[in-house]
Design a protein around this motif. Structure first.
Motif, PDB file in Angstrom:
ATOM      1  N   HIS A 184      -0.065  -1.234  -2.730  1.00 20.00           N
ATOM      2  CA  HIS A 184       0.087   0.500  -2.915  1.00 20.00           C
ATOM      3  C   HIS A 184      -1.937   1.005  -2.984  1.00 20.00           C
ATOM      4  O   HIS A 184      -1.955   1.498  -3.515  1.00 20.00           O
ATOM      5  CB  HIS A 184       0.905   0.223  -4.255  1.00 20.00           C
ATOM      6  N   PHE A 214      -0.612   4.453  -2.621  1.00 20.16           N
ATOM      7  CA  PHE A 214       1.542   5.154  -2.361  1.00 20.16           C
ATOM      8  C   PHE A 214       0.778   4.836  -3.795  1.00 20.16           C
ATOM      9  O   PHE A 214       1.823   4.327  -3.778  1.00 20.16           O
ATOM     10  CB  PHE A 214       1.127   3.886  -1.691  1.00 20.16           C
ATOM     11  N   THR A 222       4.685   5.318  -2.855  1.00 20.03           N
ATOM     12  CA  THR A 222       6.094   5.068  -3.541  1.00 20.03           C
ATOM     13  C   THR A 222       5.825   4.198  -2.050  1.00 20.03           C
ATOM     14  O   THR A 222       5.369   4.707  -1.000  1.00 20.03           O
ATOM     15  CB  THR A 222       7.426   6.004  -3.732  1.00 20.03           C
TER      16      THR A 222
END
Length: 86
Positions: A50, A66, A68
């Motif tokens: 992420h 990120f 999601t």
């Protein structure tokens, strides 16, 4: 580590602790690009980074975080249509 026929070098680093991809270093035409992946979270059973930080010549070029990640999401086919040029 691998070298292409053109002489580009790609080195992939795997974490000893997690067995996950931690960094990719590419050298193309003498320029080094390093991308580090971390903050792995499991999404639908898949460990997914992420956070990605890219450095060029040792300087941070980009940081991507990120919030999601979705896998196998339905996409509207219209997204893949050629735009109309007037």
């Amino acid at each position: 580590k691998t070298t292409t026929a053109e002489g580009d070098v790609l080195t992939i680093y795997i974490s000893k602790e997690t067995s996950l991809l931690s960094k990719i270093v590419t050298v193309q035409a003498g320029s080094e690009i390093e991308t580090e992946m971390k903050d792995y979270k499991t999404v639908k059973g898949i460990p997914t980074a992420h956070y990605m930080e890219t450095k060029m010549a040792g300087q941070v070029a980009s940081i991507i975080t990120f919030e999601t990640v979705e896998y196998n999401k339905e996409l509207d086919p219209a997204l893949f249509e050629k735009p109309v040029i007037e």
